[in-house]
Design an enzyme around this catalytic site. Structure first.
Site, short mmCIF file in Angstrom:
data_model
loop_
_atom_site.label_atom_id
_atom_site.label_comp_id
_atom_site.label_asym_id
_atom_site.label_seq_id
_atom_site.Cartn_x
_atom_site.Cartn_y
_atom_site.Cartn_z
NE ARG A 146 -2.41 0.67 3.80
CZ ARG A 146 -3.38 0.38 4.68
NH1 ARG A 146 -4.65 0.56 4.38
NH2 ARG A 146 -3.05 -0.10 5.86
NE ARG A 189 -2.46 -1.17 11.22
CZ ARG A 189 -2.07 -1.05 9.94
NH1 ARG A 189 -0.79 -1.13 9.63
NH2 ARG A 189 -2.96 -0.85 9.02
P1 ADP Z 1 -8.18 -0.40 4.64
O1 ADP Z 1 -8.70 1.01 4.54
O2 ADP Z 1 -9.26 -1.40 4.96
O3 ADP Z 1 -7.01 -0.54 5.55
P2 ADP Z 1 -7.24 0.07 1.90
O4 ADP Z 1 -8.46 0.54 1.21
O5 ADP Z 1 -6.21 1.07 2.26
O6 ADP Z 1 -7.65 -0.82 3.19
O7 ADP Z 1 -6.58 -1.08 0.99
C1 ADP Z 1 -5.31 -1.66 1.31
C2 ADP Z 1 -4.48 -1.83 0.05
O8 ADP Z 1 -5.04 -2.86 -0.76
C3 ADP Z 1 -4.42 -0.58 -0.84
O9 ADP Z 1 -3.12 -0.49 -1.39
C4 ADP Z 1 -5.48 -0.84 -1.93
O10 ADP Z 1 -5.11 -0.23 -3.15
C5 ADP Z 1 -5.45 -2.36 -2.03
N1 ADP Z 1 -6.77 -2.94 -2.27
C6 ADP Z 1 -7.96 -2.53 -1.75
N2 ADP Z 1 -8.99 -3.33 -2.17
C7 ADP Z 1 -8.42 -4.27 -2.98
C8 ADP Z 1 -8.96 -5.39 -3.73
N3 ADP Z 1 -10.27 -5.70 -3.71
N4 ADP Z 1 -8.08 -6.14 -4.43
C9 ADP Z 1 -6.76 -5.82 -4.42
N5 ADP Z 1 -6.20 -4.80 -3.76
C10 ADP Z 1 -7.02 -4.03 -3.03
P1 ADP Z 2 -6.38 0.39 8.83
O1 ADP Z 2 -6.04 0.80 7.46
O2 ADP Z 2 -5.42 -0.52 9.49
O3 ADP Z 2 -7.77 -0.10 9.00
P2 ADP Z 2 -6.70 3.10 9.95
O4 ADP Z 2 -6.10 4.05 9.03
O5 ADP Z 2 -8.18 2.99 10.01
O6 ADP Z 2 -6.06 1.66 9.70
O7 ADP Z 2 -6.15 3.36 11.42
C1 ADP Z 2 -4.78 3.49 11.70
C2 ADP Z 2 -4.57 3.52 13.20
O8 ADP Z 2 -5.30 4.64 13.78
C3 ADP Z 2 -5.08 2.31 13.97
O9 ADP Z 2 -4.13 1.27 14.01
C4 ADP Z 2 -5.36 2.91 15.35
O10 ADP Z 2 -4.16 3.08 16.08
C5 ADP Z 2 -5.88 4.30 15.01
N1 ADP Z 2 -7.36 4.32 14.87
C6 ADP Z 2 -8.06 4.62 13.73
N2 ADP Z 2 -9.39 4.55 13.96
C7 ADP Z 2 -9.52 4.22 15.27
C8 ADP Z 2 -10.65 3.96 16.11
N3 ADP Z 2 -11.91 4.07 15.66
N4 ADP Z 2 -10.40 3.63 17.41
C9 ADP Z 2 -9.16 3.53 17.90
N5 ADP Z 2 -8.06 3.72 17.15
C10 ADP Z 2 -8.23 4.07 15.85
#
Ligand code: ADP
Ligand code: ADP
Ligand code: ZN
Length: 215
Positions: free
Chosen positions: A127, A172
């Site tokens: 990512r 995480r």
């Molecule tokens: P989240 O917000 O749940 O942590 P992201 O939307 O940031 O996840 O997605 C994580 C990574 O995977 C990003 O680099 C994104 O471009 C990629 N990604 C998201 N959905 C898909 C999918 N359906 N297939 C392949 N890669 C994906």
């Molecule tokens: P992911 O892509 O892993 O789903 P996020 O970008 O949503 O991650 O979150 C990154 C980090 O921010 C988490 O690992 C946590 O430390 C913090 N965080 C985000 N949303 C929340 C929440 N609703 N409650 C507690 N911590 C949060």
């Protein structure tokens, strides 16, 4: 419409929230993005959240609940919003129920994006995002059309999240299993939970979510 996207780190919550923003004109509220901005700005909030984020632990409920409570009062949330990364604990879900009740609104859908752990690790490892507009990309699954140039804004600088390192990712995933997965039975009991197969392509997952929203 008020929608929650639920799923482990790397499941595609942010990616799908962006797609739904375009398709349905809903604002995306990502607590992760808001916290990262606060950390970068070195605000009091950011200073309070940083250690937990670096360790891959959840930030305290009080902090994130107050961020969301304030944010949903914004005018751009009047027509509805997509919660991406909130709630992440049962206490946050209960606080959200109360906030919405006080506003006289209610949750329309909670969508769980299901992805195997092995795939999550690959998605997180590859990512990256545009430093200027924050558009998200992936080394193999979603490359910019022209290498090194953002499709959306033409920016040429990209960043990777410091918490996307292997050690932090393990913490995480564990935080998800222990603290966030209990939200599944919580919303199932309320009858608002639907699951989609997040292993499919980005476009196919968007399709499936739009089908759920239409029901
Ligand atoms: P989240 O917000 O749940 O942590 P992201 O939307 O940031 O996840 O997605 C994580 C990574 O995977 C990003 O680099 C994104 O471009 C990629 N990604 C998201 N959905 C898909 C999918 N359906 N297939 C392949 N890669 C994906
Ligand atoms: P992911 O892509 O892993 O789903 P996020 O970008 O949503 O991650 O979150 C990154 C980090 O921010 C988490 O690992 C946590 O430390 C913090 N965080 C985000 N949303 C929340 C929440 N609703 N409650 C507690 N911590 C949060
Ligand atoms: Zn960009």
């Amino acid at each position: 419409m008020i929608l929650i996207l639920l799923g482990p780190p790397g499941a595609g919550k942010g990616t799908q929230a962006q797609a739904l923003m375009v398709a349905r004109g809903l604002v995306q509220l990502s607590t992760g993005d808001m916290l990262r901005k606060a950390v970068a700005a070195k605000s009091e909030l950011g200073l309070g959240a940083r250690a937990a984020m670096d360790a891959g632990d959840l930030v305290s409920d009080d902090i994130v609940i107050s961020i969301i409570a304030e944010r949903i009062e914004n005018k751009d949330c009047e027509r509805g919003f997509i919660l991406d990364g909130f709630p992440r604990t049962v206490a946050q879900a209960e606080a959200l129920d109360l906030m919405l009740e006080q506003k006289g609104s209610q949750l329309d859908h909670v969508i769980e994006i299901r992805v195997d752990e092995e795939e999550l690790v690959k998605r997180i490892a590859g990512r990256f995002s545009c430093a200027k507009c924050n558009e998200n990309y992936h080394d193999t699954f979603k490359r910019p059309a022209k290498d090194g140039v953002c499709d959306v804004c033409g920016g040429t600088e990209f960043t990777r999240r410091s918490d996307d390192r292997a050690e932090t990712v393990r913490a995480r995933l564990e935080a998800y299993r222990n603290q966030t997965a209990p939200l599944l039975p919580y919303y199932r009991a309320k009858g608002t939970l639907r699951s989609v197969d997040g292993m499919n392509s980005i476009e196919a997952v968007t399709e499936e979510i739009l089908e759920v929203l239409a029901t």
